[in-house]
Design an enzyme around this catalytic site. Structure first.
Site, short mmCIF file in Angstrom:
data_model
loop_
_atom_site.label_atom_id
_atom_site.label_comp_id
_atom_site.label_asym_id
_atom_site.label_seq_id
_atom_site.Cartn_x
_atom_site.Cartn_y
_atom_site.Cartn_z
CG HIS A 357 -4.39 -6.99 10.27
ND1 HIS A 357 -5.20 -5.89 10.25
CD2 HIS A 357 -4.21 -7.30 11.57
CE1 HIS A 357 -5.49 -5.53 11.49
NE2 HIS A 357 -4.90 -6.39 12.31
CE LYS A 548 -3.44 1.41 -2.85
NZ LYS A 548 -4.47 0.99 -1.94
NE ARG A 549 5.77 -0.53 2.61
CZ ARG A 549 6.51 -0.97 3.63
NH1 ARG A 549 6.30 -0.52 4.86
NH2 ARG A 549 7.47 -1.83 3.43
CE LYS A 554 -0.43 -2.74 -0.18
NZ LYS A 554 -1.72 -2.59 0.53
CB THR A 656 -7.68 1.82 6.09
OG1 THR A 656 -6.25 1.71 6.00
CG2 THR A 656 -8.22 0.71 6.95
CE LYS A 660 -6.64 6.07 6.55
NZ LYS A 660 -5.30 5.44 6.60
C1 26W Z 1 5.59 -10.72 9.49
C2 26W Z 1 5.62 -9.45 8.88
C3 26W Z 1 4.32 -8.86 8.45
C4 26W Z 1 4.25 -7.52 8.32
C5 26W Z 1 3.09 -6.94 7.90
C6 26W Z 1 3.21 -9.63 8.19
C7 26W Z 1 2.04 -9.05 7.77
C8 26W Z 1 1.97 -7.71 7.61
C9 26W Z 1 0.64 -7.14 7.12
C10 26W Z 1 0.41 -7.43 5.67
C11 26W Z 1 0.43 -5.78 7.51
C12 26W Z 1 -0.70 -4.98 7.01
O1 26W Z 1 -0.51 -3.81 7.05
N1 26W Z 1 -1.87 -5.50 6.58
C13 26W Z 1 -2.93 -4.60 6.16
O2 26W Z 1 -3.78 -4.38 7.27
C14 26W Z 1 -4.73 -3.38 7.01
C15 26W Z 1 -5.51 -3.14 8.28
O3 26W Z 1 -6.32 -4.23 8.56
C16 26W Z 1 -5.63 -3.77 5.84
O4 26W Z 1 -6.49 -2.72 5.56
C17 26W Z 1 -4.78 -4.10 4.61
O5 26W Z 1 -5.60 -4.61 3.57
C18 26W Z 1 -3.70 -5.12 4.97
O6 26W Z 1 -2.82 -5.34 3.88
#
Ligand code: 26W
Length: 808
Positions: A357, A548-549, A554, A656, A660
């Protein structure tokens, strides 16, 4: 005179059942019941009905000997469930009427249901959308995760500064879940491994606890199928050490239970930076081990032979957080089922799939080898053995040299030795997928290039999707009714049928009604913001939204700086015909992410100044909405005109939220990043506003030695805005507050805010011009709704089911 019951006081059987539940399960009568009691009684009554469908679903899967899908995720951002269940069961009206006959307002009790936020952002929400689509597509599936006592923190803004508070979503209990005391699994940590290559290997953990299952039903559209979300909680193996207690150590005797509770206490609020904590690795192993044990147990119970596991179980790893599952399954197969290493490896690889992701290097999980070895000594041995096998294969493959070998290795040998979870997940899966076309290409070219050379058939793309039930039918009932009026109800069962709406984009009367729905959603949101923040908004202004976060990639900063530039322009040229605009921002910052928190404060400072400046004449309003979560998103998205998707190209895996917004009739202003590219392909170039560098251009610019100072010097508008922020115009109480943040733009600007500024500002002015043409804008918005049905998570899950899981 005999008193006959009038129609108004006749209670439906359903109302009687709700009252019955209130009395017998909650222990209150109608007069004593408070809103929460009615909420609980309604949920329990509904749950009693759902249970029958749930059991029927399980029995049918069993009878058919069906292959099951297991979705392992450390995050499930499910939000509220009552409206979702009612809507999917088609029971909204009936339950609303039953409650009304009891003097209770359904909408009001829906609003007090806690928002289950067992996730950070996109990855967790995707898992929730996937669960709903799996049930909708009638696929037997289980979600596995952790039942955090405190999920995502609640965000409060104190004078614009983020404060994190614990969210107590379980304070009133959780009527949706079933505790399965009997489903307990032994989870060990530490200790030692005895035995040898030849003899039986034994792992004797030094610590142990029990994983206890809590099951929540997941209802698919039209109640076709009900699947299970199984979340694990922890219980001490020895809840009390009586010897210690009797010897007077009353606290120490309970330490085991305290340790178990700590394990499931909090969701790590880290979005994309590796948490790097022992507790996080413990959480990952705890839920992975419990889930894999449960999967193996179910398989043996139904199918007897462990060797057929990959034919009957597809296990999907949601990012690397559950990657230790690969080693755990190997351990069970080799040590408990006594299969040969090679056979176990073949079974494991056929069972697992891995979804990546993010490409951000700081998000690639790796664990210090000494920590991993101390906590999971047997898994460490197995990982060494897996690594030896993978590297043997690599050495036999043409074109793979020493450097590539080092990159493929499951152990990072540069500096402090670490276990690479992404390499473990990649090696241990038959499928590795990205979440949008560009992201998947970049996976092949960058982080996974050497693994891709070794296993060229493994990487594939599955562009993300969203459930149109929650993100259209439930959150935007007025738009849903309007669409139904125009094209009939078929789109409710198949989002691709929204296409039929395209022909209404030029229909003047439809456009008018579409505009009225959008306006009423904007009035609703304005009321909420007025009540909660005291900021008055003009519902006829353009609502420009970025939620968003908070993360530098971003680029909320790009948005805020452009807002400052616009503010400056309006003040210098008050005579011009400015488009009235409302800028809404929202999102949480990881608690340790200093710059992200400072960006929130900047948004709040900018809002304070602009909103109180009479010289902008209300043409520009800015609000940072606190505590952004799934429920707030459901209120904000239907009210948006413009969707900000402005990440540095190449950095947002998919996004995502972009889907929406488009589904609810907002136009996107965005970069060619993640799924924006595919949204553009679907809605057409005319109906989206694209700006900025492409991913290739970003990479080339970085390689050429990008000089942000030149970009800032070259743009009068940007320079003026950056210098105003840096010099304290928006922070008179602390003029130096943003000096460092702005210096960062001059010095390195890794996220290319300066490089993209002019292009972004020009795009925003083109938005202003488009907005002036009401009909043109509405037509484009309607074309967005009509053409984004493809981004339904039903389509995405269909692709996973066919290409990866082999269940369709
Ligand atoms: C190790 C901690 C950690 C925590 C969160 C590592 C990685 C993450 C990710 C960045 C979490 C995340 O939410 N990624 C998002 O995933 C979505 C679903 O696929 C995508 O639409 C987003 O672009 C992506 O940032």
């Amino acid at each position: 005179m005999t008193s006959e019951a009038t129609p108004a006081t006749v209670r439906s059987a359903l109302a009687d059942r709700i009252v019955d539940t209130l009395i017998h399960r909650i222990g209150k009568d109608e007069r004593a019941a408070r809103k929460h009691d009615w909420l609980e009684a309604t949920i329990l009554t509904l749950r009693d009905e759902i249970i029958h469908k749930w059991m029927a679903s399980t029995r049918a899967a069993h009878a058919a000997g069906a292959k099951r899908v297991y979705y392992l995720s450390l995050e499930f951002l499910i939000g509220r469930l009552l409206r979702d269940a009612l809507s999917n069961l088609g029971r909204n009206e009936e339950v609303g009427e039953a409650l009304a006959s009891l003097g209770v307002d359904l909408a009001e009790i829906e609003e007090i249901e806690p928002d289950a936020a067992l996730g950070n952002g996109g990855l967790g929400r995707l898992a929730a959308c996937f669960m709903e689509s799996l049930a909708t597509l009638d696929l037997p599936a289980y979600g596995y995760g952790i039942r955090y006592v405190n999920g995502m923190f609640r965000q409060r803004l104190d004078d614009g500064w983020q404060v994190e508070l614990p969210e107590t979503w379980l304070a009133h209990g959780n009527p949706w879940e079933f505790e399965r005391r009997e489903s307990a699994y032994f989870i060990g940590f530490g200790g030692e491994v005895t035995g040898s290559e030849t003899g039986q290997v034994r792992w004797k953990p030094a610590e142990a606890l029990d994983a206890i299952a809590y099951d929540t039903p997941v209802v698919g559209w039209r109640g076709k199928r009900v699947n299970t979300l199984r979340l694990w909680s922890a219980r001490a193996f020895d809840p009390i050490r009586l010897d210690a207690f009797n010897a007077g150590d009353h606290i120490g005797a309970l330490a085991g239970q305290a340790r178990a509770e700590a394990l499931v206490r909090v969701l790590y609020p880290s979005d994309s930076s590796s948490a790097g904590q022992e507790l996080r690795l413990r959480q990952e192993y705890f839920f992975s081990s419990a889930s894999i044990q449960d999967i193996v147990r179910r398989h043996i119970q139904y199918f007897k032979d462990i060797r057929t596991l990959p034919d009957k179980a597809a296990i999907q790893l949601n990012d690397t957080h559950p990657a230790v599952s690969v080693a755990e399954l190997m351990r069970l197969l080799v040590d408990h089922h006594e299969l040969s290493f090679d056979e176990a490896w073949d079974i494991t690889r056929r069972a697992f799939g891995y979804t990546n992701h993010t490409l951000l290097p700081e998000a690639l999980e790796s664990w210090p080898l000494p920590l991993f070895e101390r906590l999971l000594p047997r898994h460490m041995q197995l990982i060494y053995a897996i690594n030896a096998k993978v590297l043997r294969e690599a050495r036999r493959t043409a074109g793979i040299g020493d450097q590539a070998i080092a990159a493929i290795s499951l152990i990072d040998e540069g500096g402090e030795r670490r276990v690479r979870m992404a390499n473990l997940a990649f090696a241990g899966s038959h499928s590795v997928n990205g979440v949008a076309a560009l992201h998947t290409e970049l996976m092949k070219q960058t982080v996974f290039s050497d693994l891709h050379r070794l296993y060229p058939d493994r990487i594939n793309n599955k562009t993300n999707g969203i459930t149109p039930r929650r993100w259209l039918l439930e959150c935007n009932p007025c738009l849903t009714a309007l669409i139904r009026d125009a094209i009939g109800p078929d789109f409710q069962d198949d989002a691709s049928k929204l296409k039929a709406l395209e022909s209404f984009a030029n229909d003047a009367s439809f456009r008018e009604r579409f505009g009225a729905v959008k306006r009423s959603n904007k009035v609703g949101l304005s009321n909420y913001i007025k009540e909660s923040m005291g900021v008055a908004l003009d519902p006829d202004a353009l609502f420009d939204v970025q939620i968003k976060r908070i993360h530098e990639y971003k680029r909320q900063l790009l948005n805020i700086i452009e807002t400052v530039a616009l503010y400056d322009q309006i003040r210098s040229h008050p005579e011009k015909d400015w488009t009235p605009r409302v800028k809404l921002l929202g999102g949480k910052a990881a608690s340790s992410y200093h710059n992200a928190k400072l960006i929130i404060k900047l948004a709040a400072d900018v809002a304070k100044r602009i909103n109180s400046d009479p010289s902008v004449g209300g043409l520009l309003k800015v609000a940072f909405v606190p505590n952004y979560n799934v429920s707030l998103a459901e209120g904000i998205i239907p009210a948006a005109d413009l969707s900000e998707q402005i990440s540095t190209a190449g950095m947002e895996a998919s996004g995502t939220g972009n889907m929406k917004f488009a589904l609810n009739g907002a136009l996107t202003i965005g970069t060619l990043d993640g799924a924006n590219i595919e949204i553009k392909d679907h809605v057409g170039d005319e109906n989206i506003i694209i700006f900025g560098l492409t991913a290739d251009e970003v990479a080339a610019k970085r390689a050429d030695g990008y000089r942000p100072r030149d970009a800032i010097e070259g743009s009068a508008e940007l320079k003026q805005a950056v210098n105003a922020i840096a010099s304290g115009v928006f922070s008179p109480d602390d003029p130096g507050r943003y000096q460092g943040l702005m210096n960062g733009l001059y010095d390195h600007d890794w996220f290319m805010v300066a490089a993209d500024f002019d292009s972004y500002a020009a795009a925003q002015r083109s938005v202003d011009a488009r907005w002036a043409d009401k009909d043109g804008w509405r037509g484009a918005a309607i074309r967005n709704v009509a053409n984004v049905g493809w981004f339904s998570s039903d389509r995405t899950i269909g692709e996973y089911a066919r290409d990866i899981w082999g269940v369709m």
